[in-house]
Design a protein around this motif. Structure first.
Motif, PDB file in Angstrom:
ATOM      1  N   LEU A 293     -41.612  23.743  39.732  1.00  0.00           N
ATOM      2  CA  LEU A 293     -40.803  22.879  38.866  1.00  0.00           C
ATOM      3  C   LEU A 293     -40.455  21.548  39.532  1.00  0.00           C
ATOM      4  CD1 LEU A 293     -38.418  25.322  36.996  1.00  0.00           C
ATOM      5  CD2 LEU A 293     -40.363  24.095  36.114  1.00  0.00           C
TER       6      LEU A 293
ATOM      7  N   TYR B 225     -41.426  31.915  35.630  1.00  0.00           N
ATOM      8  CA  TYR B 225     -41.115  30.750  34.815  1.00  0.00           C
ATOM      9  C   TYR B 225     -41.851  29.500  35.309  1.00  0.00           C
ATOM     10  CZ  TYR B 225     -37.943  27.261  32.770  1.00  0.00           C
ATOM     11  OH  TYR B 225     -37.406  26.212  32.104  1.00  0.00           O
TER      12      TYR B 225
ATOM     13  N   VAL C  20     -45.008  27.105  33.616  1.00  0.00           N
ATOM     14  CA  VAL C  20     -44.915  25.652  33.446  1.00  0.00           C
ATOM     15  C   VAL C  20     -46.055  24.973  34.195  1.00  0.00           C
ATOM     16  CG1 VAL C  20     -43.482  23.660  33.957  1.00  0.00           C
ATOM     17  CG2 VAL C  20     -42.446  25.716  33.028  1.00  0.00           C
TER      18      VAL C  20
ATOM     19  N   THR D 213     -41.878  26.673  29.211  1.00  0.00           N
ATOM     20  CA  THR D 213     -40.517  27.209  29.143  1.00  0.00           C
ATOM     21  C   THR D 213     -40.370  28.114  27.939  1.00  0.00           C
ATOM     22  OG1 THR D 213     -39.811  25.095  30.033  1.00  0.00           O
ATOM     23  CG2 THR D 213     -38.094  26.545  29.217  1.00  0.00           C
ATOM     24  N   CYS D 214     -40.909  27.632  26.824  1.00  0.00           N
ATOM     25  CA  CYS D 214     -40.825  28.391  25.570  1.00  0.00           C
ATOM     26  C   CYS D 214     -41.442  29.761  25.735  1.00  0.00           C
ATOM     27  CB  CYS D 214     -41.526  27.596  24.476  1.00  0.00           C
ATOM     28  SG  CYS D 214     -41.752  28.499  22.963  1.00  0.00           S
TER      29      CYS D 214
ATOM     30  N   SER E 189     -41.979  31.513  28.544  1.00  0.00           N
ATOM     31  CA  SER E 189     -41.389  32.431  29.509  1.00  0.00           C
ATOM     32  C   SER E 189     -40.090  33.008  28.979  1.00  0.00           C
ATOM     33  CB  SER E 189     -41.168  31.732  30.836  1.00  0.00           C
ATOM     34  OG  SER E 189     -40.334  30.631  30.655  1.00  0.00           O
TER      35      SER E 189
ATOM     36  N   GLY F 219     -36.839  24.870  25.440  1.00  0.00           N
ATOM     37  CA  GLY F 219     -37.977  24.305  26.156  1.00  0.00           C
ATOM     38  C   GLY F 219     -38.076  22.808  25.976  1.00  0.00           C
TER      39      GLY F 219
ATOM     40  N   PHE G  51     -35.306  21.247  27.900  1.00  0.00           N
ATOM     41  CA  PHE G  51     -35.496  21.353  29.349  1.00  0.00           C
ATOM     42  C   PHE G  51     -36.507  20.318  29.828  1.00  0.00           C
ATOM     43  CE2 PHE G  51     -37.769  23.008  33.039  1.00  0.00           C
ATOM     44  CZ  PHE G  51     -36.710  23.109  33.908  1.00  0.00           C
TER      45      PHE G  51
ATOM     46  N   PHE H  48     -35.658  30.826  38.132  1.00  0.00           N
ATOM     47  CA  PHE H  48     -35.036  31.025  36.823  1.00  0.00           C
ATOM     48  C   PHE H  48     -34.545  32.457  36.639  1.00  0.00           C
ATOM     49  CE2 PHE H  48     -35.521  32.191  32.301  1.00  0.00           C
ATOM     50  CZ  PHE H  48     -34.521  31.389  31.790  1.00  0.00           C
TER      51      PHE H  48
ATOM     52  N   ILE I 266     -31.281  27.839  26.031  1.00  0.00           N
ATOM     53  CA  ILE I 266     -32.241  28.891  26.387  1.00  0.00           C
ATOM     54  C   ILE I 266     -31.551  30.253  26.333  1.00  0.00           C
ATOM     55  CG2 ILE I 266     -33.670  29.800  28.262  1.00  0.00           C
ATOM     56  CD1 ILE I 266     -34.273  26.954  29.082  1.00  0.00           C
TER      57      ILE I 266
END
Lengths: 561, 561
Positions: free
Chosen positions: A132, A173, A177, A216-217, A219, A226, A229, A402, A442
């Motif tokens: 990330l 996570y 990404v 993100t969506c 995970s 998402g 984020f 995460f 989230i």
């Protein structure tokens, strides 16, 4: 007073500068202006062109469904979203399969770990870590050469899958990404149909931002979380016109994700069942919890920093060597984890137990937590989890923060009281460590409930505001350690006193179009150890021939004198 | 390749330009650079200063809770949020009081309308309209002189309160946002403690953005929706460091709001009770609904544009006169509304009936809707509401689009099938008319449920993407009509080909510091009908005296020749 603060992209800025120089360099400014005023027709034509570009022409667009949305961009976003969801299927499937044989032997674990590490060491070093922070750097315009390569994708996929099969509890996570980012990057380069994306730097960044949203969506199953984020991972300025691209991509992802969860072999996450929250004096406890979470987050970052510094400072070969350090940490974690059954649960199951309006002993797997004593078990879990997360973040493995961080926060909150505090605690800890607001959305989407809106917003804003004063975000800390350029979070009004010269890199030598040969000679004589890096310059050959010619000229000149 | 795209704020840009000119204007560029390279120590000192500013110094900050968050800013945001919630109390209280006497007589209505209009006409014209487009313009840097004055605040407060007491169904959303903005603006100017905000242009914009978040939060009870709406109202680039300021402000607002709802005289909004959504073939219907909503939204904006154009084109005194036009429209609405009982409900009650998992006839007030026939009533409601919203948007009254548009969308969706479609329809219609994603989060927060996540995200993204191709946002359309500068939504990669000269306003005359008197004379002789607008120039008096002196000089010179 109308200030055109909206067209700030770099290319425009450079043109602006050029334009300004052209105009200002002429001393007869006023005369030029007056002539400009007269030729209004020219201005009108330009304005018309501009208006057409901006899309004001309502009627012309109504005929075309896709309008200013190119078909290729639309296709790209849909494919990106769907493929992100599909790669999640592979990972979740492999996790589900190994979930039954939960008590993997210690030796197995170390063995698997070594495979992962071997793979990463010799195949792709870019797959290490949470990914990330690197994605944040990519969004900010840092070019990391091999980070978005296919090698990194395979490295991440194999690494995470083997690690999960081996029973290591790693966050997935960041890996989603990262892989989604690789898909976006490679698709835009390799497929001819999407060439317009690959050749446009701004558009490529937007597409990578959409990939982060999709990752993100997938995970967490949170489309809006998402999108927001991805927005928050942008370090300073976010281009609002980009938001719907993220939404489109997450929609494709959530449709594929929902379809997948209809298939029998993947279990959907359990939804919680909190009662509607009525406002009362408890609000004070949420404020206290928020503040405590910010303190814990700051402590976390502080200890992480200390460990990384210490490893470098002590120069102990046992600590510095990647393999040895990794084995020590995993051995340490495994030995402690082995006798304690409540540390064996996957993160999702921990969430299901914690985010619950019932007593822990009443829910499934709840007995493990209340044996011998609920408070004691929660406290021990908190302390150990804290140590595990910190130490595993220093490992050269694909891991995330995460899922473990949410588990830690949930248990930390549950230490206070019932399930509401678990939700608030999870949000606050993660929010204060990563400095994101999107975590609240989230969490709402993960738990499938929004009834705890008021406690969560109060806790999060207290945690965010106090952590803002205590430390920087963990992404920025990790970026610092990886020696990426620091990406400042602007916000305070103090930037108003900053001048461009304070931030611009003036530490390089350049030639202008009208530079004289004399100037090149100046450079060559000043820097005798002047090196060209052939990888960075395409026209290296040209430059080389020029240099040879120049030195011949110089010698000739010298011989003349 | 590291591009500093993150420090794009205007002041920096201007300094950059200045800096560039200074440097480029010297022909001995290379020599200057070389000397710059030598003085590395100077650069280092500057970098150190910069790093300190950016807040990397983790340790120094840990001692102070508020750190880089000034106490005055913190206080400001909390007071702003709380006062926004309090002014909501006044309005909601007055609405509750008049809710019982629902059948206000027609004459009463016209009378009240005239009072409102009289008040607005002679007290504050800035209180007219939805205020959201103007807030968007303010955020983009347009200075509207009296828009954020106390006069506008009182005008809006009295106007909306009287209108509600008179039984006119006006949206209060825009008025909350406007009043909240006025509070922020006035507090930053008038109170000495907050002087640092008033004197800093960037910080003032951030505070106004926080005010928008608080206003949204109070009108719908949606803190996160508010923060994200404020973000979306920023036309092009959003500064991410600003987000938590909005969050802090909405937290203060939601605490005050929740406290208020504990008091006996204000009823809390009803929460809905949808079952968990399971993914199935229905998804196709949501896609169709999303597309239809986008079509309806485009039609809405198209018709609104036509009406406003026609009013100006026909030059009929009955239509052009504000009073007459207003009376005609209100009379028209009232007469149609009078016999139809389902048009008498306040918006919130319509939502409660529509956003419901039960059959309409089963819920409270449901019988009105199914008499004589449910489908017929819904269809008639849709058509009439559409006409009402369009016509009331052309009136010089404080009105909004949020609440009526949500009602319209809900009923439109309900025409399809059960309550899920109402939620999706409301989100899609509002999202496609205003081009916002935040509406989904607002709807989740209003209904208190997030179980409909998948249908809503699918519908919304289809609606958004197709409306993107059909029309521009209603805020931009209204801004166009009010002759504000157009605020482009950037997003497509085509901006890369735009040059600054394409968008900059070159159509004005200016003087430079080193301009000679001769140039002023040039201007004066070129423009004989040269007008100063005394309202726009503070130094008008100075200029006037200069002009007189100049003309005296000219005459003297002429007489000499």
């Amino acid at each position: 007073m109308y200030e055109l603060k909206d067209l700030n992209s770099l290319d425009v800025k450079l043109n602006f500068l050029q334009c300004g120089i052209d105009e200002f360099s002429q001393t007869s400014g006023i005369r030029r202006q007056l002539s400009g005023l007269r030729s209004k027709s020219r201005v009108k034509v330009r304005q018309h062109k501009l208006i057409k570009f901006k899309g004001i022409d309502v009627r012309a667009q109504q005929n075309d469904l896709f309008g200013n949305l190119k078909v290729s961009n639309f296709m790209f976003l849909v494919i990106l979203g769907a493929s992100t969801a599909l790669q999640q299927l592979i990972q979740q499937f492999s996790q589900e399969q190994t979930c039954t044989q939960r008590y993997v032997q210690l030796l197995d674990k170390i063995c698997m770990l070594d495979i992962v590490q071997l793979h990463l060491e010799y195949y792709s070093r870019d797959s290490e870590g949470s990914s990330l922070p690197e994605m944040k750097a990519v969004l900010a315009g840092v070019h990391i050469s091999t980070f978005l390569s296919i090698r990194a994708f395979i490295g991440k996929l194999v690494g995470v899958t083997v690690a999960i099969v081996g029973g290591l509890s790693l966050g997935r996570y960041g890996s989603f990404v990262h892989m989604s980012g690789v898909i976006a990057h490679q698709m835009s380069y390799r497929i001819k149909f999407f060439q317009n994306i690959g050749s446009n730097y701004q558009l490529r960044l937007q597409v990578i931002s959409a990939a982060i949203a999709a990752g993100t969506c997938c995970s967490a199953g949170s489309p809006f979380g998402g999108v927001i984020f991805a927005l928050e991972l942008t370090s300073t300025y976010y281009m609002m016109g980009n938001m719907w691209k993220g939404l489109l991509c997450t929609t494709a992802a959530i449709i594929t994700y929902s379809l997948m969860h209809q298939l029998p072999f993947v279990k959907p996450p359990k939804l919680t069942d909190f009662e509607e929250y009525t406002f009362n004096h408890e609000i004070i406890f949420f404020i206290i919890l928020g503040y405590l979470c910010a303190r814990v987050g700051a402590l976390f970052i502080h200890i992480l920093t200390k460990i990384i510094f210490l490893r470098g400072k002590l120069k102990n070969p046992l600590l510095l060597n990647r393999w040895k350090w990794c084995s020590i940490v995993i051995l340490f974690i495994s030995i402690i984890q082995f006798p304690l059954r409540f540390l064996h649960f996957p993160e999702r199951q921990v969430w299901n137990v914690m985010f619950n309006s019932h007593q822990i002993s009443e829910v499934q797997n709840g007995q493990v937590w209340s044996n011998p004593n609920l408070e004691l078990v929660l406290l021990v879990y908190c302390i150990l989890k804290f140590i595990f997360i910190v130490s595993s973040l220093t490992l050269p493995l694909p891991n995330g923060i995460f899922a473990p961080m949410i588990s830690f926060g949930a248990v930390f909150g549950r230490l206070f009281d019932e399930g509401i505090y678990a939700v608030v605690g999870a949000t606050c800890v993660y929010g204060s460590v990563t400095k994101t607001v999107s975590i609240a959305i989230i969490i709402f989407e993960v738990t499938g409930q929004i009834t705890l809106l008021v406690p969560v917003v109060i806790g999060l804003s207290v945690a965010y505001a106090s952590s803002q004063a205590m430390t920087m975000s963990i992404f920025d800390v990790l970026l610092e350690f990886k020696n990426f350029p620091f990406l400042p979070t602007l916000g305070e009004g103090d930037t108003i006193h900053l001048k461009a010269r304070d931030i611009m890199n003036r530490n390089f030598v350049y030639l202008r179009e009208d530079s004289e040969i004399r100037e090149i000679r100046d450079i060559l004589t000043q820097f005798e150890d002047f090196n060209y890096d052939p990888k960075n310059y395409i026209e290296y050959e040209e430059l080389l021939s020029l240099e040879k010619k120049l030195q011949a000229d110089l010698q000739e000149e010298c011989s003349k004198v």
